[in-house]
Motif scaffolding. Structure first.
Motif, short mmCIF file in Angstrom:
data_model
loop_
_atom_site.label_atom_id
_atom_site.label_comp_id
_atom_site.label_asym_id
_atom_site.label_seq_id
_atom_site.Cartn_x
_atom_site.Cartn_y
_atom_site.Cartn_z
N GLU A 327 -9.26 3.97 8.93
CA GLU A 327 -9.53 4.99 8.53
C GLU A 327 -10.27 4.97 6.88
O GLU A 327 -9.50 5.31 5.99
CB GLU A 327 -8.27 6.10 8.37
N PRO A 328 -11.33 4.54 7.13
CA PRO A 328 -11.97 4.24 5.63
C PRO A 328 -12.05 4.95 4.39
O PRO A 328 -12.26 4.81 3.25
CB PRO A 328 -13.42 3.69 6.04
N LYS A 329 -11.59 6.34 4.83
CA LYS A 329 -11.72 7.31 3.88
C LYS A 329 -10.05 7.58 3.13
O LYS A 329 -10.15 8.40 2.12
CB LYS A 329 -12.28 8.66 4.39
N SER A 330 -9.33 6.94 3.67
CA SER A 330 -7.86 7.06 3.15
C SER A 330 -7.53 5.96 2.81
O SER A 330 -7.42 4.77 3.08
CB SER A 330 -7.09 7.42 4.45
N HIS A 331 -6.77 5.94 1.63
CA HIS A 331 -5.86 5.20 0.82
C HIS A 331 -4.32 5.18 1.25
O HIS A 331 -3.39 4.63 0.47
CB HIS A 331 -6.15 4.97 -0.65
N GLY A 332 -3.77 6.35 1.95
CA GLY A 332 -2.39 6.74 1.97
C GLY A 332 -2.29 7.57 0.69
O GLY A 332 -2.92 8.12 -0.07
N LEU A 333 -0.83 7.72 0.59
CA LEU A 333 -0.28 8.61 -0.39
C LEU A 333 0.85 7.84 -1.61
O LEU A 333 1.69 7.36 -0.88
CB LEU A 333 0.28 9.81 0.22
N LEU A 334 0.44 7.58 -2.65
CA LEU A 334 1.33 7.34 -3.90
C LEU A 334 2.18 8.87 -4.03
O LEU A 334 1.54 9.86 -4.38
CB LEU A 334 0.72 6.83 -5.11
N PHE A 335 3.49 8.85 -3.81
CA PHE A 335 4.08 10.17 -4.30
C PHE A 335 3.93 10.81 -5.64
O PHE A 335 4.15 12.04 -5.87
CB PHE A 335 5.56 10.22 -3.76
N ARG A 336 4.21 9.81 -6.65
CA ARG A 336 3.98 10.35 -7.95
C ARG A 336 3.16 9.33 -8.71
O ARG A 336 3.11 8.13 -8.67
CB ARG A 336 5.60 10.06 -8.55
N LYS A 337 2.95 9.63 -10.02
CA LYS A 337 1.86 8.93 -10.91
C LYS A 337 2.81 8.05 -11.26
O LYS A 337 4.43 8.21 -11.68
CB LYS A 337 1.33 9.89 -11.79
N SER A 338 2.46 6.61 -11.68
CA SER A 338 3.24 5.66 -12.31
C SER A 338 4.23 6.11 -13.61
O SER A 338 5.33 5.98 -13.50
CB SER A 338 2.62 4.49 -12.82
#
Length: 556
Positions: A327-338
């Motif tokens: 799914e080349p348009k998706s990187h998944g999800l980081l829930f929070r900023k660092s």
């Protein structure tokens, strides 16, 4: 096979599945015993003695042990194999109990099976205002997409039904659920979550990661009576599986109250190492007196915190550095900023808690490794043995950082054999080399704490040992093992479910092996683990489970 002789009192105890008071020293005789020692040596023994408090007083040959327990009662296990009680370093105790009391879709081979099961469950439970369940996996169904609310409406339309995906990182509801949650085309995706939509932007019925909160917040709250039923069912199953200790990955204040109550009343038939879920209101309440290192003779501890970096691979919620291969348009999800997740980590560290962060994708793992690098030294919390829960897809250069920073990889072997049908599709042939990379971690000297992530996977630890050694599923596929170069030896797999799991809970001085002074937590099984063919390890049956010198399970 001759049955193991049990006294009448032990038989009653086995049936009750609860603790009974010990009265004298006890010797387990005629055992085909195996344990590791502190030098990582595999030691054989024929007898095991423990006192009336459940502490081991002697391990070794029959005469040697008898000399140290002269007035003991003796139990003959008739040559059966005796092992230290196994430890699951990552499970969800209440989640397991809920799965055992709700609709279980883990065996549904296709979407139609799941829909039919939902309808059958609804008809069998006419009094339930909300219907709950889980265990579905669209990858097994070969859909090439997520299921929809419309499909579920065909089975249940009048009441809300909410079904968790097998990994817990997505949920599937019918139209009634969407209506009650107020989810429409105009509802925005929450931070760390995703509402799956059709081509016109309308919600389809599946919510990923934090988007599930839109539903759970409108569900009726679980009553204490319901929670007790759930916990009872879970403890029964855990004892049956030969687990004498479980690290519960994410509990709240209500769970903590029940654990303490069960411990006080000698009903907690497995040791629980608790991780407080997040550092919000419940953490503030539970951490007022600092970490609970031990409670009720080491039956319960609450000295860790569970946080989340990202989602799961199956639902494409795991955060990847480069896009998904399928799914080349998706990187998944980081829930929070660092900065935000680091603030939560530091809050827990400053209070003296071990920090255990769920991280599955390589971006999720990197974010948290960067946080540990930044925070561990400044908080002087290296001795707490902070952990990465799952450490599932990690770049090769980041694997080395686990050892450098001193982070324990807490991994689940059956995830590899469950995910092998889709994992390489998700991440491609290059990134897969750093996925489920147990041998690579072990080679650099990392201690792996093994678990199952039940109820995502079965709580049966012999499934995990089998997967770790063979890299195959129960049917023996694929031939030769899936990326077999990352397999463990049997001794390593045994250690990661015993001593190294205990190490990850800061309990290796009291649990994880059968040695003098430690708790008499042990199991009796039907086969010799160290002589049987590796392909049959998953068939092992637990005959007895003992915790603190008291039997909590006995096969009928």
């Amino acid at each position: 096979m001759r049955p193991i002789h049990l006294s009448r009192s032990l038989f009653v105890l086995a049936c009750l599945g609860a603790f009974a008071p010990a009265h004298a020293d006890t010797v387990i005789d005629n055992a085909n015993g195996y344990t590791l020692n502190s030098k990582n040596e595999l030691v054989r023994f024929a007898s095991l003695a423990f006192d009336d408090k459940g502490r081991i007083i002697a391990v070794g040959g029959a005469n040697e042990v008898a000399a140290k327990a002269k007035n003991a009662r003796h139990i003959d296990v008739q040559g059966k194999t005796v092992l230290p009680g196994l430890i699951d370093a990552h499970g969800h105790v209440f989640g397991l109990g809920e799965m055992l009391t709700q609709l279980d879709l883990s065996t549904s081979a296709k979407l139609a099976d799941a829909v039919k099961a939902a309808g059958d469950y609804a008809r069998a439970n006419p009094g339930q205002a909300w219907l709950r369940g889980g265990g579905w996996n669209q990858e097994i169904w070969k859909l090439g997409r997520f299921p929809t609310a419309a499909e579920l409406d065909g089975a249940v339309k009048d009441r809300p039904i909410w079904l968790a995906r097998v990994d817990g990182h997505a949920g599937w509801g019918n139209s009634r659920v969407l209506q009650l949650a107020g989810i429409t085309k105009d509802t925005p995706d929450p931070v760390g979550g995703k509402i799956v939509r059709d081509a016109n932007g309308n919600p389809t019925g599946v919510l990923i990661d934090s988007a599930q909160d839109l539903v759970t917040r409108v569900m009726p709250k679980q009553t204490e009576a319901e929670a007790r039923r759930v916990l009872d069912r879970s403890l029964q199953q855990i004892a049956k599986m030969g687990l004498t200790s479980v690290h519960d990955a994410g509990i709240d204040a209500g769970n903590d109250r029940l654990y303490r109550d069960y411990a006080d009343n000698k009903k907690l038939t497995t040791r629980v190492y608790g991780m407080i879920g997040d550092v919000g209101k419940d953490f503030d309440e539970l951490s007022k007196k600092g970490p609970l290192k031990t409670y009720a003779n080491d039956v319960y501890a609450l000295r860790a915190v569970k946080l989340y970096s990202d989602g799961a691979l199956g639902s494409r919620g795991a955060a990847l550095i480069e896009p998904y291969s399928d799914e080349p348009k998706s990187h998944g999800l980081l829930f929070r900023k660092s900065p935000d997740i680091y603030g939560l980590m530091e809050k827990a560290m400053r209070k003296g808690y071990q920090v255990n962060v769920h991280a599955i994708g390589d971006a999720g793992n990197r974010q948290i490794l960067d946080g540990y690098k930044k925070l561990v030294g400044g908080t002087a919390t290296g001795p707490l043995r902070h952990r990465m829960e799952h450490a599932q897809v990690v770049t090769m250069e980041d694997i080395a950082r686990f050892k450098e920073i001193g982070i324990v990889p807490s991994m689940q072997p059956t995830h590899a054999t469950s995910d092998m049908n889709m994992a390489e599709d998700r991440v491609g042939p290059k990134r897969i080399k750093g996925a489920y990379a147990w041998r690579t971690f072990l080679k650099q000297g990392s201690k792996i704490a093994c678990g199952s992530d039940f109820p995502v996977e079965s709580p049966n630890p012999f499934y995990g040992i089998h997967a770790a050694v063979t890299r195959q599923d129960a049917s023996g596929k694929p031939a030769g093992g899936w990326y077999a170069n990352e397999a463990m030896t049997l001794k390593e797999a045994f250690r990661c479910f015993t001593l190294d799991a205990a190490y990850a809970g800061q309990q290796e001085n009291s649990l994880g092996s059968l040695e003098t002074g430690k708790w008499a937590d042990f199991i009796v099984i039907d086969q010799d683990l160290f002589k049987m063919p590796a392909k049959d390890i998953h068939k092992t049956v637990v005959l007895q489970t003992w915790v603190g010198g008291q039997q909590v399970f006995g096969a009928k």
